[in-house]
Design an enzyme around this catalytic site. Sequence first.
Site, PDB file in Angstrom:
ATOM      1  N   LEU A 104      -1.687   4.976   0.142  1.00 40.20           N
ATOM      2  CA  LEU A 104      -0.560   4.709   1.032  1.00 40.20           C
ATOM      3  C   LEU A 104      -0.718   5.442   2.357  1.00 40.20           C
ATOM      4  O   LEU A 104      -1.263   6.534   2.417  1.00 40.20           O
ATOM      5  CB  LEU A 104       0.776   5.068   0.364  1.00 40.20           C
ATOM      6  CG  LEU A 104       1.143   6.496   0.020  1.00 40.20           C
ATOM      7  CD1 LEU A 104       2.630   6.567  -0.255  1.00 40.20           C
ATOM      8  CD2 LEU A 104       0.417   6.967  -1.215  1.00 40.20           C
ATOM      9  N   GLN A 146      -4.319   1.685  12.352  1.00 44.80           N
ATOM     10  CA  GLN A 146      -5.243   2.438  13.196  1.00 44.80           C
ATOM     11  C   GLN A 146      -6.576   2.691  12.506  1.00 44.80           C
ATOM     12  O   GLN A 146      -7.388   3.452  13.005  1.00 44.80           O
ATOM     13  CB  GLN A 146      -4.658   3.805  13.536  1.00 44.80           C
ATOM     14  CG  GLN A 146      -3.401   3.752  14.363  1.00 44.80           C
ATOM     15  CD  GLN A 146      -2.826   5.139  14.531  1.00 44.80           C
ATOM     16  OE1 GLN A 146      -3.555   6.122  14.463  1.00 44.80           O
ATOM     17  NE2 GLN A 146      -1.528   5.218  14.759  1.00 44.80           N
ATOM     18  N   SER A 163      -1.011  -8.429  -3.802  1.00 40.43           N
ATOM     19  CA  SER A 163      -1.501  -9.622  -3.113  1.00 40.43           C
ATOM     20  C   SER A 163      -1.574  -9.428  -1.612  1.00 40.43           C
ATOM     21  O   SER A 163      -2.421 -10.001  -0.934  1.00 40.43           O
ATOM     22  CB  SER A 163      -0.606 -10.817  -3.448  1.00 40.43           C
ATOM     23  OG  SER A 163       0.748 -10.419  -3.443  1.00 40.43           O
ATOM     24  N   TYR A 188      -8.829  -4.813   1.319  1.00 37.74           N
ATOM     25  CA  TYR A 188      -9.910  -4.289   0.477  1.00 37.74           C
ATOM     26  C   TYR A 188     -11.149  -5.164   0.538  1.00 37.74           C
ATOM     27  O   TYR A 188     -12.271  -4.684   0.401  1.00 37.74           O
ATOM     28  CB  TYR A 188      -9.434  -4.142  -0.969  1.00 37.74           C
ATOM     29  CG  TYR A 188      -8.459  -3.010  -1.128  1.00 37.74           C
ATOM     30  CD1 TYR A 188      -7.128  -3.254  -1.407  1.00 37.74           C
ATOM     31  CD2 TYR A 188      -8.874  -1.702  -0.969  1.00 37.74           C
ATOM     32  CE1 TYR A 188      -6.240  -2.218  -1.532  1.00 37.74           C
ATOM     33  CE2 TYR A 188      -7.988  -0.662  -1.092  1.00 37.74           C
ATOM     34  CZ  TYR A 188      -6.665  -0.923  -1.372  1.00 37.74           C
ATOM     35  OH  TYR A 188      -5.783   0.106  -1.485  1.00 37.74           O
TER      36      TYR A 188
END
Lengths: 246, 235
Positions: A183, A191, A219, A225
């Site tokens: 997180l 950024q 989702s 990723y």
Amino acid sequence: MQTSSSPSLCAVVPVDCVFNCSNQLPFPSSFNLGLSTGSRKLKVSRLQAGFWESIRSGLIKNNSTQVIEPSSSPQEDEEPLPEEFVLVEKTLPDGTIEQIIFSSGAEVDVYDLQALCDKVGWPRRPLSKLAAALRNSYMVATLHSIKKSAGEELTETDNEKKLIGMARATSDHAFHATIWDVLVDPSYQGQGLGKALIEKLIRALLQRDIGNISLFADSKVVEFYRNLGFEPDPEGIKGMFWYPRF
Amino acid sequence: MAFVGSIHGGSLPSKPQTLIFNNQKPSIHHRQRRRPTPPIFISTSFSDVNPIHLRDLCTTCNHSFHRFPNILPDGRVEPVDVDKLRVALSHSSVVVSVFARPELVTSLPENSTTGGDWYRRMIPLTPISGELVGFGRAVSDNALTASIYDVMVIPPLQGRGIGRMILQRIIRLLTSKGIYDIAALCSDQEMSFFKACGFGDDVLGSTTMMYCRSGNDMVVNAGRKLLMVPPLRKL
């Protein structure tokens, strides 16, 4: 125990008895010779196991099997070395300098972490469990933001240190690792900070030869990723979760 | 009859004979439609795991610790490194090993009740006298989440409920610690096994992803794949 009425049965161990009294069985349950009790699990009492243990240690001089104990003390050469460095430094319009510090292996304040989880909108989890999870994770990478006014010396007490990102990985230190709880504070997103966190984790894991790095992505973040080199369901490998039945 | 009297610890419900057989859980009836479970010894202790036997078990089950294993020309996977295995075992939270009598593994005729066998059956089945036939382990952070890996049973004894028992034991140990978020990575062949044991896919709609980026330089060998180490870069 009342003896059975049918003479053909010799040794009958009632199922209830085995499950309730297994700690006190003086005899091994494998004494029910040849009865087709395919459904019963055979438990040898702990007393019995201890007895054989003592015989084994007495007889076997050259014990070549190494006893595996779950590690309670951290071994320095296996755990990732804690590091800390400045990831990015920039000057804000009002003159204050903001540094974003990456650190791994640092102590994370669970209250800060919970505040951050609230900011991203995650459900609350018990604090003690959070603390235990962080302690037992293979690697916890954090991002802190330190702001100091221009023209002042950097001292520990003056600046505002805020937790703005975290990622953690659990592993068996040899083959598999799973990344959980990634997180970044919403006001610092976009950024490349999350990317840096994950890449650092992957580096540390691959340098230890841990080849199976997996994670379970919502989702919304699958694309994120994917850009980092993760593939969904590669070669048919899926993750399955346990559903409690009751 | 005398030894039966000495087995119970004292507070034994005095039910008549027949009720005991009817008092079995429905899942056991279901299991009796397949082949019955052989007598086995299940251990969750770390000291009962011998890494060398475990490596041989992996070779017998053709199970690899890498997700993308290197398949040798004759179809087998390459054997796992024992030292790495030791490290992995020492950092697993839960370890379940299943032992059976050696004669069960080697000579499989089920009801071999020859007279000369009685003395062999007298020897109690322990981790030392038995042979390792099944295994499973779980890695967790001991608080929130856990992942199950490497559940295996030797092929001759598959399909008899041993794998299910291993999984149930692992789950029981994890839930007793308060961990309910239990995941398992499985390939196509293992999926039906996990489904039958109460695992479902895609809870909360999350996607399983694995790091698969390969590269040319700065790579790490992971079975068949050469995984690329992400370069250090300044933001």
